[in-house]
Design a protein around this motif. Structure first.
Motif, PDB file in Angstrom:
ATOM      1  N   PRO A 295      42.860-107.376 -28.170  1.00 41.94           N
ATOM      2  CA  PRO A 295      43.890-107.561 -27.252  1.00 41.94           C
ATOM      3  C   PRO A 295      43.509-107.719 -25.731  1.00 41.94           C
ATOM      4  N   ALA A 296      42.246-107.615 -25.408  1.00 43.03           N
ATOM      5  CA  ALA A 296      41.746-107.793 -24.002  1.00 43.03           C
ATOM      6  C   ALA A 296      41.469-109.328 -23.819  1.00 43.03           C
ATOM      7  N   SER A 297      41.377-110.250 -24.933  1.00 43.16           N
ATOM      8  CA  SER A 297      41.243-111.620 -25.018  1.00 43.16           C
ATOM      9  C   SER A 297      42.025-112.385 -25.884  1.00 43.16           C
ATOM     10  N   LEU A 298      43.410-112.290 -25.719  1.00 32.12           N
ATOM     11  CA  LEU A 298      44.295-113.171 -26.558  1.00 32.12           C
ATOM     12  C   LEU A 298      44.529-114.574 -26.415  1.00 32.12           C
ATOM     13  N   PRO A 299      44.615-115.358 -27.561  1.00 40.57           N
ATOM     14  CA  PRO A 299      44.871-116.604 -27.498  1.00 40.57           C
ATOM     15  C   PRO A 299      46.006-116.944 -26.468  1.00 40.57           C
ATOM     16  N   PRO A 300      46.304-118.131 -25.700  1.00 41.46           N
ATOM     17  CA  PRO A 300      47.075-118.473 -24.651  1.00 41.46           C
ATOM     18  C   PRO A 300      48.282-118.537 -25.292  1.00 41.46           C
TER      19      PRO A 300
ATOM     20  N   SER B 241      50.189-108.705 -19.731  1.00 43.28           N
ATOM     21  CA  SER B 241      48.800-107.913 -19.450  1.00 43.28           C
ATOM     22  C   SER B 241      48.817-106.600 -19.778  1.00 43.28           C
ATOM     23  N   TYR B 242      49.806-106.131 -20.426  1.00 45.57           N
ATOM     24  CA  TYR B 242      49.780-104.485 -20.969  1.00 45.57           C
ATOM     25  C   TYR B 242      48.707-104.562 -22.077  1.00 45.57           C
ATOM     26  N   ALA B 243      48.721-105.455 -22.998  1.00 48.60           N
ATOM     27  CA  ALA B 243      47.601-105.481 -24.092  1.00 48.60           C
ATOM     28  C   ALA B 243      46.339-105.077 -23.603  1.00 48.60           C
TER      29      ALA B 243
ATOM     30  N   PHE C 202      39.477-100.545 -28.271  1.00 48.76           N
ATOM     31  CA  PHE C 202      40.067-101.396 -29.190  1.00 48.76           C
ATOM     32  C   PHE C 202      41.082-100.852 -30.099  1.00 48.76           C
ATOM     33  N   PHE C 203      42.182-101.299 -30.324  1.00 44.79           N
ATOM     34  CA  PHE C 203      43.556-100.867 -31.255  1.00 44.79           C
ATOM     35  C   PHE C 203      43.938-101.905 -32.224  1.00 44.79           C
ATOM     36  N   LYS C 204      44.611-101.389 -33.043  1.00 48.10           N
ATOM     37  CA  LYS C 204      45.256-102.404 -34.208  1.00 48.10           C
ATOM     38  C   LYS C 204      46.340-103.358 -33.497  1.00 48.10           C
ATOM     39  N   THR C 205      46.256-104.617 -33.896  1.00 47.42           N
ATOM     40  CA  THR C 205      47.192-105.654 -33.347  1.00 47.42           C
ATOM     41  C   THR C 205      47.457-106.362 -34.516  1.00 47.42           C
TER      42      THR C 205
END
Length: 193
Positions: A4-9, A18-20, A29-32
């Motif tokens: 969640p801190a480094s999502l694909p564009p 930005s909330y993720a 870390f959390f489930k995505t």
């Protein structure tokens, strides 16, 4: 299994986007989307009940901690939390003949844990005038009938369509009238209740 801190564009998990990453920064870390959900290893005999239930308890703990952390920020007007382990425990431990109550016991324990959490949230975060809804996406009894809520709304006069009535022809479905490219474009929102 996205970080969640480094999502694909091209992937937005939250609004604002930005909330993720903010959530991951505050809570770890959390489930995505794409997080693997195991509903087969126990029933196929690859793990014991205790190993499976340990994973269940860990997932519940993670979701509880994340929810409590965000509730504790108290900067929300509407808050929604989704707990998937209670659904998964029923898929895996659905009572079957000859299981000597094993399934019922596992499901009951899971729901007691979930109920305790709801009670804590009510006690610590609900004030006068706060509405709490606890809902499920489906039940776990034999499935004998279903209802299409959009059809019911239309038949009872709550859902209206633009310049078109629903034909009685069996080869047409109600959804044909509101799924034409843009979502619900055929709905007359001015006259829908």
């Amino acid at each position: 299994e996205f970080d969640p801190a480094s999502l694909p564009p091209n992937l937005a998990l939250t609004v604002p986007e930005s909330y993720a990453s903010d959530l991951a920064e505050r809570n770890g870390f959390f489930k995505t989307l794409g997080w693997p959900t195991d509903t087969w290893s126990l029933n196929e005999g690859h793990v014991s009940d205790e190993v499976y239930l340990e994973g269940f308890r860990e997932a519940m703990k993670m979701e509880r901690e994340l929810t409590l952390s965000e509730l504790g920020r108290r900067d929300w007007d509407c808050f929604a939390a989704v707990f998937t382990p209670t659904d998964q425990i029923q898929h895996v431990f659905a009572p079957q003949k000859g299981d000597n109550g094993r399934g019922e016991q596992a499901i009951l324990a899971a729901y007691k844990e979930a109920d305790d959490f709801v009670g804590m949230v009510m006690k610590d975060f609900m004030s006068d005038g706060t509405t709490l809804l606890v809902v499920s996406d489906h039940g776990f009894h034999p499935f004998r009938s279903a209802v299409n809520l959009n059809t019911w709304l239309w038949k009872n006069g709550y859902l209206k369509f633009k310049g078109e009535t629903v034909p009685e022809a069996p080869d047409r479905r109600l959804k044909d009238l509101y799924e034409h490219g843009n979502l619900w474009e055929g709905v007359d929102w001015q006259n829908t209740y």
